[in-house]
Design a protein around this motif. Structure first.
Motif, PDB file in Angstrom:
ATOM      1  N   MET A 109      21.886 -25.703  19.758  1.00 25.75           N
ATOM      2  CA  MET A 109      21.166 -24.740  18.926  1.00 25.75           C
ATOM      3  C   MET A 109      20.791 -23.499  19.730  1.00 25.75           C
ATOM      4  O   MET A 109      20.990 -22.363  19.280  1.00 25.75           O
ATOM      5  CB  MET A 109      19.904 -25.379  18.347  1.00 25.75           C
ATOM      6  CG  MET A 109      19.072 -24.423  17.501  1.00 25.75           C
ATOM      7  SD  MET A 109      17.499 -25.140  16.987  1.00 25.75           S
ATOM      8  CE  MET A 109      16.588 -25.105  18.540  1.00 25.75           C
ATOM      9  N   ALA A 135      27.534 -24.486  14.715  1.00 24.87           N
ATOM     10  CA  ALA A 135      26.786 -24.734  13.487  1.00 24.87           C
ATOM     11  C   ALA A 135      27.578 -25.594  12.512  1.00 24.87           C
ATOM     12  O   ALA A 135      27.018 -26.455  11.824  1.00 24.87           O
ATOM     13  CB  ALA A 135      26.419 -23.403  12.829  1.00 24.87           C
ATOM     14  N   TRP A 186      17.116 -23.485  13.212  1.00 26.34           N
ATOM     15  CA  TRP A 186      18.495 -23.512  12.736  1.00 26.34           C
ATOM     16  C   TRP A 186      18.653 -22.619  11.503  1.00 26.34           C
ATOM     17  O   TRP A 186      19.638 -21.877  11.375  1.00 26.34           O
ATOM     18  CB  TRP A 186      18.921 -24.932  12.391  1.00 26.34           C
ATOM     19  CG  TRP A 186      19.436 -25.749  13.524  1.00 26.34           C
ATOM     20  CD1 TRP A 186      18.798 -26.788  14.146  1.00 26.34           C
ATOM     21  CD2 TRP A 186      20.720 -25.637  14.162  1.00 26.34           C
ATOM     22  NE1 TRP A 186      19.601 -27.305  15.141  1.00 26.34           N
ATOM     23  CE2 TRP A 186      20.785 -26.627  15.171  1.00 26.34           C
ATOM     24  CE3 TRP A 186      21.805 -24.793  13.976  1.00 26.34           C
ATOM     25  CZ2 TRP A 186      21.903 -26.792  15.983  1.00 26.34           C
ATOM     26  CZ3 TRP A 186      22.930 -24.944  14.791  1.00 26.34           C
ATOM     27  CH2 TRP A 186      22.967 -25.934  15.780  1.00 26.34           C
TER      28      TRP A 186
END
Length: 277
Positions: A109, A135, A186
């Motif tokens: 991340m 992602a 995120w």
């Protein structure tokens, strides 16, 4: 925020750049030492933050930023980036041997975060493309399969490890279960990817961002109905900007796993960009 600090306190930025190019630099093996003078492992988490720092410094025109960013790119290409999986490795021995057979959503991340900044600073689309690949695996595959609660821990082959640190649920760096603050982070990075002109935005980016930062369930263990596995450690300290954007003034109930194994219900009020007990 970091750009304003750099402009107002140039001496602080000079000190930071000098530390990364000097004190913390591993002149023997390359990369950076989190604690100079020790033999601690080299962590991807730490190294991608050097990329974030170098990119920010480049944006404000620091004369040493390009050199530092070039060093980061070399480390990413030679050590951190795993081309077959299109993700980042986790940690290494000081000489870059002994790659850890573990993959973490947290390091990836923050790798995405750094890659977003590196792409914006350099104009090189490869960084946003790699961020999208990260992602895709962590969010569009694993989080989707877990009802949008993001598994944090994986094998080297990216098989989720839902029981990882079950016996140490509040581990300071690898807590058991999912981490609410990370879901909010995120969501922000997914929307940045969606807005990036360097990559074509797949439809799932906005869907996943909304799902990750959407309704907050009262009971937050994604893996085991009888044990609360949602970490309270990272949510208060990592996501002030995210909380401010989404939940100012609201109150949520959070189930927190204590080190004893019992579950405690806590209430946090989200106010003025911070988490208040």
């Amino acid at each position: 925020g970091q750009y304003l600090v750099a402009l107002l306190l140039p001496g602080l930025l000079d000190h930071a750049m000098g530390s990364l190019l000097g004190l913390h630099a591993d002149t023997e093996h390359g990369g950076w030492l989190s604690v100079p003078g020790t033999t601690t492992r080299k962590a991807t988490y730490d190294h991608v933050h050097v990329g974030l720092a170098a990119s920010s410094a480049l944006e404000v025109g620091h004369p040493q930023a390009a050199v530092l960013l070039e060093q980061v790119v070399e480390v990413v290409e030679q050590r951190l980036w795993d081309a077959p999986s299109q993700t980042l490795r986790e940690s290494f021995a000081p000489d870059w041997g002994d790659s850890e057979p573990y993959r973490g959503a947290n390091a990836n991340m923050h790798g995405l975060e750094a890659f977003l900044a590196m792409g914006e600073a350099t104009g090189d689309a490869v960084w946003h493309e790699r961020g999208l690949a990260i992602a895709d695996r962590v969010i569009d595959v694993h989080a989707r399969e877990s009802g949008w609660l993001i598994p944090e821990h994986y094998t080297q082959g990216w098989q989720a490890l839902p029981d990882y640190n079950r016996d140490e649920p509040e581990h300071p760096f690898r807590p058991y279960g999912a981490t609410f603050g990370h879901s909010l982070e995120w969501a922000r990075f997914l929307l940045q990817l969606h807005e990036s002109p360097m990559v074509a935005s797949p439809l799932w980016l906005v869907e996943a961002a909304e799902a990750s930062a959407g309704d907050v369930p009262v009971f937050l263990d994604p893996f085991e109905p009888d044990l609360c596995g949602w970490s309270s450690i990272l949510a208060p300290c990592e996501s002030e900007n995210d909380f401010e954007a989404a939940w100012t003034g609201e109150t949520i109930d959070v189930c927190v796993a204590e080190s004893s194994g019992s579950a405690t219900g806590l209430t946090y009020t989200i106010c003025d960009g911070s988490v208040c007990p």
